[in-house]
Design an enzyme around this catalytic site. Structure first.
Site, PDB file in Angstrom:
ATOM      1  N   GLY A  12       5.306 -45.257-113.109  1.00  0.00           N
ATOM      2  CA  GLY A  12       4.611 -46.032-114.156  1.00  0.00           C
ATOM      3  C   GLY A  12       4.391 -45.212-115.427  1.00  0.00           C
ATOM      4  O   GLY A  12       4.418 -43.979-115.407  1.00  0.00           O
ATOM      5  N   LYS A  23       0.513 -39.487-114.783  1.00  0.00           N
ATOM      6  CA  LYS A  23      -0.824 -39.856-114.290  1.00  0.00           C
ATOM      7  C   LYS A  23      -1.138 -39.246-112.934  1.00  0.00           C
ATOM      8  O   LYS A  23      -2.224 -38.701-112.719  1.00  0.00           O
ATOM      9  CB  LYS A  23      -0.911 -41.386-114.211  1.00  0.00           C
ATOM     10  CG  LYS A  23      -2.165 -41.891-113.549  1.00  0.00           C
ATOM     11  CD  LYS A  23      -2.327 -43.388-113.721  1.00  0.00           C
ATOM     12  CE  LYS A  23      -1.467 -44.188-112.790  1.00  0.00           C
ATOM     13  NZ  LYS A  23      -1.818 -45.624-112.830  1.00  0.00           N
ATOM     14  N   GLY A  79       8.035 -53.021-113.275  1.00  0.00           N
ATOM     15  CA  GLY A  79       7.042 -53.520-112.321  1.00  0.00           C
ATOM     16  C   GLY A  79       7.193 -52.885-110.945  1.00  0.00           C
ATOM     17  O   GLY A  79       8.180 -52.196-110.668  1.00  0.00           O
ATOM     18  N   ASP A 105      -1.407 -43.381-107.317  1.00  0.00           N
ATOM     19  CA  ASP A 105      -2.660 -43.211-108.082  1.00  0.00           C
ATOM     20  C   ASP A 105      -3.902 -43.567-107.264  1.00  0.00           C
ATOM     21  O   ASP A 105      -4.918 -43.941-107.823  1.00  0.00           O
ATOM     22  CB  ASP A 105      -2.601 -44.045-109.377  1.00  0.00           C
ATOM     23  CG  ASP A 105      -2.552 -45.553-109.134  1.00  0.00           C
ATOM     24  OD1 ASP A 105      -2.403 -45.978-107.977  1.00  0.00           O
ATOM     25  OD2 ASP A 105      -2.661 -46.318-110.116  1.00  0.00           O
ATOM     26  N   HIS A 343     -27.294 -11.053-109.851  1.00  0.00           N
ATOM     27  CA  HIS A 343     -27.680 -11.498-111.193  1.00  0.00           C
ATOM     28  C   HIS A 343     -26.629 -11.175-112.247  1.00  0.00           C
ATOM     29  O   HIS A 343     -26.143 -10.052-112.310  1.00  0.00           O
ATOM     30  CB  HIS A 343     -28.982 -10.819-111.651  1.00  0.00           C
ATOM     31  CG  HIS A 343     -29.927 -10.484-110.550  1.00  0.00           C
ATOM     32  ND1 HIS A 343     -30.914 -11.345-110.131  1.00  0.00           N
ATOM     33  CD2 HIS A 343     -30.024  -9.384-109.758  1.00  0.00           C
ATOM     34  CE1 HIS A 343     -31.585 -10.779-109.133  1.00  0.00           C
ATOM     35  NE2 HIS A 343     -31.075  -9.593-108.888  1.00  0.00           N
ATOM     36  N   ALA A 360     -27.556  -6.003-111.747  1.00  0.00           N
ATOM     37  CA  ALA A 360     -27.536  -7.048-112.773  1.00  0.00           C
ATOM     38  C   ALA A 360     -26.701  -6.619-113.966  1.00  0.00           C
ATOM     39  O   ALA A 360     -26.743  -5.464-114.380  1.00  0.00           O
ATOM     40  CB  ALA A 360     -28.959  -7.346-113.220  1.00  0.00           C
ATOM     41  N   TYR A 367      -9.178  -7.452-118.080  1.00  0.00           N
ATOM     42  CA  TYR A 367      -8.123  -7.925-118.992  1.00  0.00           C
ATOM     43  C   TYR A 367      -7.990  -6.976-120.176  1.00  0.00           C
ATOM     44  O   TYR A 367      -8.976  -6.724-120.883  1.00  0.00           O
ATOM     45  CB  TYR A 367      -8.513  -9.334-119.471  1.00  0.00           C
ATOM     46  CG  TYR A 367      -7.463 -10.042-120.265  1.00  0.00           C
ATOM     47  CD1 TYR A 367      -6.136 -10.084-119.844  1.00  0.00           C
ATOM     48  CD2 TYR A 367      -7.796 -10.698-121.448  1.00  0.00           C
ATOM     49  CE1 TYR A 367      -5.177 -10.747-120.584  1.00  0.00           C
ATOM     50  CE2 TYR A 367      -6.836 -11.372-122.188  1.00  0.00           C
ATOM     51  CZ  TYR A 367      -5.529 -11.391-121.752  1.00  0.00           C
ATOM     52  OH  TYR A 367      -4.575 -12.056-122.485  1.00  0.00           O
TER      53      TYR A 367
END
Ligand code: UD1
Ligand code: CA
Length: 431
Positions: A12, A23, A79, A105, A343, A360, A367
């Site tokens: 579709g 979709k 269809g 879907d 934390h 903490a 990176y």
């Protein structure tokens, strides 16, 4: 199953989604819609798997579907009946007796429902069995029209007569067909409807004509071979046609997952603020505190505590008795038994040993602007508040870092040492 095939409809145009991504490849709780459908409808014992794709989305679908999938290309989206027609030659050539037709879907379909639909179809020796459901808001769905003996037609929203709008039994779009009957139906379906499309739903009326309910001697002597199975869960019929539908489906899948975890001994303190992907595994007696997101390929052990406000995502293994506290993000990492990061911390591409305490504000800086690098922190280490470990780096066992230390990339820290400073220097060997 011998002589059985599953056809997934996915060609579709997805006009209502306004999307460049096919979709059925949109994700709901970490999994594409079509993969949810496959979980319910297909296993390696299910026989042939056929996917109807469009010329534009075939390549993208090929990547998402299991390797054994056979693809048919529907050139023009005329269809649902036309879509199934593209699979006919494959079905005939492989001597398939029955075929399960499923729109790609419908991510809320359940395995048990599909199993029962197929069982009824085979036990009753039906020629066509339609999965239907009762829904609160039937708008936009095909409605099931019945007489006293059963289903007589499916009428699409745009073709409904005013009275038929009150019908709450809808077509799921999932059917099991006898292939011979399907072939005959497809040769007779035309486009004389409001949308000028070839509707697969017209098969019901055509099949009933081919196979009338009465025999020569009188009424009801021959059972109808066109039947329905009404699922107990109307929500299963929900197809994703728009972004709004997608949000509804995500919410239902989210709640299902949380319920499943709770049924298996996990405490979810506040289901309304907790997001856990369908594929995540969590051991019993683990407590998930509010405002927590766990997504991707994640396994959490037993007796852990995650959250509040934790974000745990992408390829994570967390052993038992681990504590991931508030405002802690963990990404692509392995956390050993009894370790704690309570934390304000980021652990990325990190392997923590057992009983590590992360203070903490600790950051593993993974990176360098081009590549991600790993960090390893050994058993029993105590990482002081605000430590930055620049990856790649290996901290040995029982390492203690002073608060605010910055450990430069590639500077391995030996076992049992105390390091401190910017950049951190070894102060002394602890034992
Ligand atoms: C369809 C049913 C409707 C049912 C609903 C349930 C028809 C005519 N209508 O409507 O009765 O209540 O599903 O969700 O069947 N597709 C193709 N090629 C096409 C058209 C569609 O492959 O030419 C695929 C779509 O990608 C989709 C599936 O078939 O995965 C269903 O099509 P869709 O347009 O979503 O049908 P609905 O309007 O939802
Ligand atoms: Ca649909």
């Amino acid at each position: 199953m011998n002589n059985f095939a599953t056809v997934i409809l996915a060609a579709g145009k997805s006009k209502r989604m306004k999307t460049s991504l096919p979709k059925v490849l949109h994700k709901a709780m970490g999994k594409t819609l079509v993969n949810h459908v496959l979980d319910a409808c297909f296993s390696s014992e299910s026989g042939l798997l056929i996917c109807v794709a469009s010329a534009e989305n075939k390549d993208a679908l090929t990547k998402a579907m299991p390797p054994e999938t056979l693809f048919c290309v529907q050139q023009e989206q005329l269809g649902t009946a036309d879509a199934v027609k593209t699979a006919l030659s494959l079905l005939q050539q492989d001597m398939i007796k029955n075929v399960l037709v499923v729109p790609g879907d419908m991510p809320l379909l359940k395995k048990e429902t599909i199993r029962e639909l197929i069982r009824i179809h085979e036990n009753e020796k039906n020629l066509l069995t339609v999965l239907t459901g009762i829904v609160k808001e039937p708008f936009s769905y095909g409605r099931i029209i019945r007489d006293s003996k059963g289903i007589i037609a499916i009428v699409e929203e745009k073709d409904l007569r005013p009275k038929q709008r009150q019908i709450h039994e809808v077509n799921s779009g999932v059917y099991v067909f006898d292939v011979e009957l399907l072939t005959r139906c497809l040769s007779k379906i035309n486009k004389s409807n409001a949308q000028k499309e070839f509707y697969l739903t017209d098969s019901v009326q055509i099949a009933l004509k081919i196979n009338p309910a009465k025999n020569k001697k009188g009424k009801n002597a021959v059972t109808r071979k066109v039947d329905t199975f009404i699922t107990n869960y109307g929500e299963e019929c929900l197809g994703v046609n728009s972004r709004k539908d997608l949000a509804v489906v995500i919410d239902i899948l989210r709640k299902r997952k949380l319920q499943d975890l709770m049924d298996n001994g996990v405490t979810i303190e506040d289901p309304s603020t907790t997001f856990i992907d369908s594929c995540v595994q969590i051991g019993k007696d683990t407590i998930i505190k509010p405002f927590t997101i766990i997504s991707g390929n994640v396994a959490v052990g037993e007796k852990c505590e995650i959250g509040p406000y934790a974000h745990v995502h992408e390829n994570i293994r967390i052993a038992d008795q681990v504590c991931i506290g508030n405002f802690v993000e963990v990404k692509r990492s392995v956390i050993g038994k009894g370790s704690k990061a309570k934390h304000l911390t980021y652990l990325g591409d990190t392997t923590l040993g057992e009983k590590v305490n992360i203070g903490a504000g600790t950051i593993t800086a993974n990176y360098d602007g081009h590549k991600k690098h790993p960090t390893v922190i050994g058993d029993g280490s105590h990482i002081g508040s605000n430590t930055v470990v620049v990856a790649p780096n290996v901290l040995g066992k029982n390492v203690t870092t002073g608060g605010g230390s910055v450990i430069p990339a590639g500077k391995s820290i030996p076992d049992n040492s105390l390091v401190y400073g910017v950049p951190a220097r070894v102060i002394k060997q602890l034992t």
